[in-house]
Design a protein around this motif. Structure first.
Motif, PDB file in Angstrom:
ATOM      1  N   CYS A  89       5.057  22.129  48.125  1.00 51.34           N
ATOM      2  CA  CYS A  89       6.287  22.927  48.097  1.00 51.34           C
ATOM      3  C   CYS A  89       7.531  22.119  48.458  1.00 51.34           C
ATOM      4  O   CYS A  89       8.637  22.646  48.391  1.00 51.34           O
ATOM      5  CB  CYS A  89       6.159  24.145  49.008  1.00 51.34           C
ATOM      6  SG  CYS A  89       6.099  23.740  50.758  1.00 51.34           S
ATOM      7  N   CYS A 118       3.234  26.821  52.380  1.00 51.87           N
ATOM      8  CA  CYS A 118       2.261  26.991  51.308  1.00 51.87           C
ATOM      9  C   CYS A 118       0.824  26.796  51.770  1.00 51.87           C
ATOM     10  O   CYS A 118      -0.093  26.895  50.981  1.00 51.87           O
ATOM     11  CB  CYS A 118       2.570  26.029  50.158  1.00 51.87           C
ATOM     12  SG  CYS A 118       2.322  24.311  50.626  1.00 51.87           S
ATOM     13  N   CYS A 158       6.028  18.044  52.199  1.00 52.01           N
ATOM     14  CA  CYS A 158       4.864  18.712  51.621  1.00 52.01           C
ATOM     15  C   CYS A 158       4.830  18.398  50.129  1.00 52.01           C
ATOM     16  O   CYS A 158       5.825  18.592  49.434  1.00 52.01           O
ATOM     17  CB  CYS A 158       4.943  20.211  51.850  1.00 52.01           C
ATOM     18  SG  CYS A 158       3.620  21.104  51.038  1.00 52.01           S
ATOM     19  N   CYS A 171       0.745  23.092  56.154  1.00 55.45           N
ATOM     20  CA  CYS A 171       2.137  23.421  55.833  1.00 55.45           C
ATOM     21  C   CYS A 171       2.356  24.914  56.083  1.00 55.45           C
ATOM     22  O   CYS A 171       1.611  25.731  55.585  1.00 55.45           O
ATOM     23  CB  CYS A 171       2.435  23.069  54.377  1.00 55.45           C
ATOM     24  SG  CYS A 171       4.010  23.739  53.804  1.00 55.45           S
TER      25      CYS A 171
END
Ligand SMILES: [Zn+2]
Ligand SMILES: [Zn+2]
Ligand SMILES: [Zn+2]
Ligand SMILES: [Zn+2]
Ligand SMILES: [Zn+2]
Ligand SMILES: [Zn+2]
Lengths: 286, 415
Positions: free
Chosen positions: B315, B301, B312, B298
């Motif tokens: 986050c 994050c 995700c 990701c």
């Protein structure tokens, strides 16, 4: 071209489309910073092409130059049989001179990029012609010998070429000869099932080429080829042509933007009203 | 030729005599293949095959011109349910080997083409048989899963109920996000519908839910199908034969022109994760397991994810693979149709390029006269007819424009 139907093709006969990067700004920077010059590069490539043609007498090699201002075919082993090296070098020299004369800009910031999308498109057209020539044809593949940085403005065109190659099941192999990795070529090889390689030592280019890229597609199954070191999937934003790893997507046309806009510049949709009607959508925006 | 003509006339007469009675197998091959339709009369009344390369190329180019003009704005995030009628009527053998097999084959081709052209969109399959509607697959983005489910459920029985089918998909489509474009494509074999209530009410509900319903009939035109399509803004056609059916089905693969009120435009924040190197061990955030295979990271994050597209789980960022999006960009930036090179220019052929710019094929006919060719209005390069088709149907780049840095900046400035 010799009539294809009169030949007998086995699965190990290759058509190798080689795209060579002739961007003069890239090569002058290589000249200044490393000992790997354009002429050294060419001697490695010529030896490699000769070895491909010697591997199987029915193998075919086509070379396309991706320059700074233009692209052109510089060599086709099916039309010019004798004195390969001379023929290629002569055409290449003409091409480089012509490419230079087309230049309009006095100075270029950095190295600039070469026209990868153009040479890829031409190579794919050539391959389609070979496919059309009949059921018996050599197995085509594309090898990009590329060093210039990616041109973000070519993003859409390069991706279009990659998808077309994927649909025709033509692998795009790539060898990054510059100092940086190329996100375009990483994606091209990953999507089309080709091999991406960035040689550690440029002076040993011939060794890398002959061990990794010389084998025909059928024999590849028996080799331990280099595994991808990861793929850079970053995209280019449509507004500034920046390379980004996070951005805003228009839900109507899927255009990518690097920051929030009120209106989509591609399709003209307004993004205002959504907030009132759909609270969950505005949450996502935060 | 004249003999052939006579023979054809005779057969048509024979057929008229036989109509109403069951036809013999040898007669059926003529009746089903409609071989006479591929013949055309020329000025002197002689028959000749229609399949003429330059004619079909001209038709292709006309189609291209209208297509590029029409597709300006489109709802690319589509949620489409395909309702397939596998009632008794689908066992009919007027399509070879049966309607059911032909429909399944065309739906398979359609599903692949659909995901090629609509990367973020989803499809679901519903089957009508025994008077009820079965949800075969939920909305999803994997072509293989749908095709596998469909091929495992072939078989016909009972009646078809249009109302049950519409009620089921309306419930399902009401749950999707507001920026999605809701569509239903119905492949209908039966000549009737066996409904539990008032279907006109259901059609009005579909209209309120902004579901665009299209129907492709396999037998004859039905009023209720026509009414459904008119009310909801869809298309209604009846297929004449298998090639026509294929054409009608594939017409639904490119995104339809989005009608502004149907889908709310929205800017969605998305991340384009990098793919990690193969053979690196890491713990993924989605399954909480250590994995050796390459996953994705990701960009916000740095959590490890196994598959795309997803959200995700650390986050909440929507994560997609950027090539997935890029598959549809050729719709946004279509290349202009190439122009025919006029005979006037061709007379001056010493100045013309001798080879196709794309594939290097010689553009000269035997006798060294220029053959049929087209030119890009932007870069003025000449191409052969085969490259013209390949460039506009599959490549979506003009090799000439892409290999000119200066021409490119000029056209950018014009826009
Ligand atoms: Zn931007
Ligand atoms: Zn847009
Ligand atoms: Zn996982
Ligand atoms: Zn995250
Ligand atoms: Zn061509
Ligand atoms: Zn062009």
């Amino acid at each position: 071209m010799t009539p294809v139907s009169s030949k007998l093709y086995a699965d190990d006969v290759s058509l190798l489309m080689v795209l060579i990067d002739t961007n003069p700004y890239f090569w002058s920077s290589m000249n200044n910073n490393t000992s790997f010059t354009f002429s050294k590069f060419l001697s490695h490539v010529l030896a490699f092409l000769n070895s491909i043609l010697l591997l199987n007498q029915m193998n075919q090699v086509v070379v396309i130059a991706s320059g700074y201002n233009s692209c052109d075919y510089v060599f086709d082993s099916s039309t010019s049989s004798m004195q390969r090296a001379e023929c290629l070098l002569e055409k290449l020299e003409d091409f480089v001179d012509k490419d230079e004369s087309l230049s309009r800009e006095e100075s270029v910031d950095g190295v600039g990029f070469s026209l990868l999308s153009g040479s890829l498109s031409m190579a794919l057209c050539y391959i389609q012609r070979v496919f059309r020539s009949g059921p018996l044809h050599p197995q085509p593949r594309i090898l990009c010998l590329h060093g210039s940085p990616d041109g973000p403005g070519q993003y859409v065109a390069v991706m279009n070429s990659i998808f077309s190659a994927q649909r025709s099941m033509v692998p795009i192999d790539s060898c990054a000869i510059g100092s940086q990795h190329s996100a375009f070529l990483q994606q091209a090889s990953y999507i089309t099932g080709g091999v991406y390689l960035k040689p550690q030592v440029s002076d040993g280019l011939f060794q890398y080429l002959s061990t990794v890229f010389a084998t025909d597609l059928h024999s590849r199954g028996f080799l331990q080829l280099p595994r991808p070191v990861g793929v850079d999937f970053r995209a280019s934003c449509f507004c500034h042509k920046n390379t980004i790893d996070m951005g805003y997507i228009c839900s109507v046309c899927l255009s990518i933007f690097c920051k929030h806009h009120k209106k989509c510049s591609t399709c003209g949709s307004n993004f205002g009203e959504a907030r009132k009607q759909d609270p969950s959508a505005s949450d996502q925006r935060r | 030729m004249n003999n052939e003509e006579k023979r054809f006339n005779q057969e048509e007469e024979d057929e008229e005599e036989e109509s109403g009675r069951g036809r013999e197998a040898w007669e059926r091959t003529y009746a089903d293949e409609r071989s006479w339709e591929s013949l055309q009369e020329d000025e002197s009344g002689l028959l000749r095959p229609i399949d003429n390369k330059s004619l079909s190329h001209a038709q292709y180019r006309r189609r291209l011109r209208t297509a590029t003009a029409a597709r300006i704005q489109k709802g690319l995030i589509r949620y489409l349910y395909i309702i397939i009628d596998f009632s008794r009527a689908a066992a009919e053998m007027d399509y070879k080997p049966s309607r059911m097999v032909v429909v399944a084959r065309q739906v398979e081709a359609f599903i692949r083409e659909f995901f090629d052209q609509n990367p973020l969109s989803q499809i679901g399959l519903v089957i009508l048989k025994d008077g009820v509607a079965h949800c075969l697959t939920d909305l999803g983005g994997s072509p293989e899963a749908h095709i596998k489910a469909l091929m495992g459920k072939l078989g016909t029985s009972g009646d078809a109920s249009l109302q049950n089918g519409l009620d089921l998909v309306r419930d399902l489509l009401n749950q999707i996000p507001s920026y999605g474009h809701r569509e239903v494509l119905i492949l209908y074999s039966a000549l009737s519908t066996c409904d539990p209530g008032d279907i006109l009410e259901t059609i009005q509900k579909c209209k309120v839910s902004k579901i665009r319903c299209s129907v492709i009939g396999l037998s004859a035109e039905l009023y209720i199908c026509k009414h459904l399509c008119q009310e909801t803004g869809g298309m209604y056609f009846v297929a004449l034969d298998e090639p026509h059916l294929k054409e009608l089905v594939l017409e639904h693969a490119p995104p339809p022109p989005a009608i502004a009120e149907f889908a709310v435009a929205n800017l969605i924040k998305m991340g384009f994760p990098q793919r990690a190197a193969e053979g690196v061990i890491s713990i993924c955030s989605c399954h909480k397991e250590a994995k050796v295979c390459g996953g994705y990271t990701c960009p916000r994050c740095k959590a490890r994810i196994c598959e795309l597209p997803t959200e995700c789980c650390i986050c909440g960022l929507t994560l997609v693979s950027s090539p997935h999006l890029a598959r549809s960009y050729h719709h946004l930036f279509p290349i202009r149709p190439f122009d025919d090179v006029s005979p006037l220019v061709l007379k001056d052929f010493h100045k013309l390029p001798k080879n196709c710019f794309g594939c290097q094929l010689s553009l000269l006919n035997p006798g060294n006269f220029p053959g049929p060719q087209v030119a890009c209005p932007n870069c003025k390069q000449h191409f052969c007819l085969d490259c013209d088709i390949y460039i506009h149907e599959s490549l979506h780049n003009c090799p000439g424009c892409e290999s000119l840095r200066n021409a490119k900046t000029i056209s950018d400035m014009e826009q």
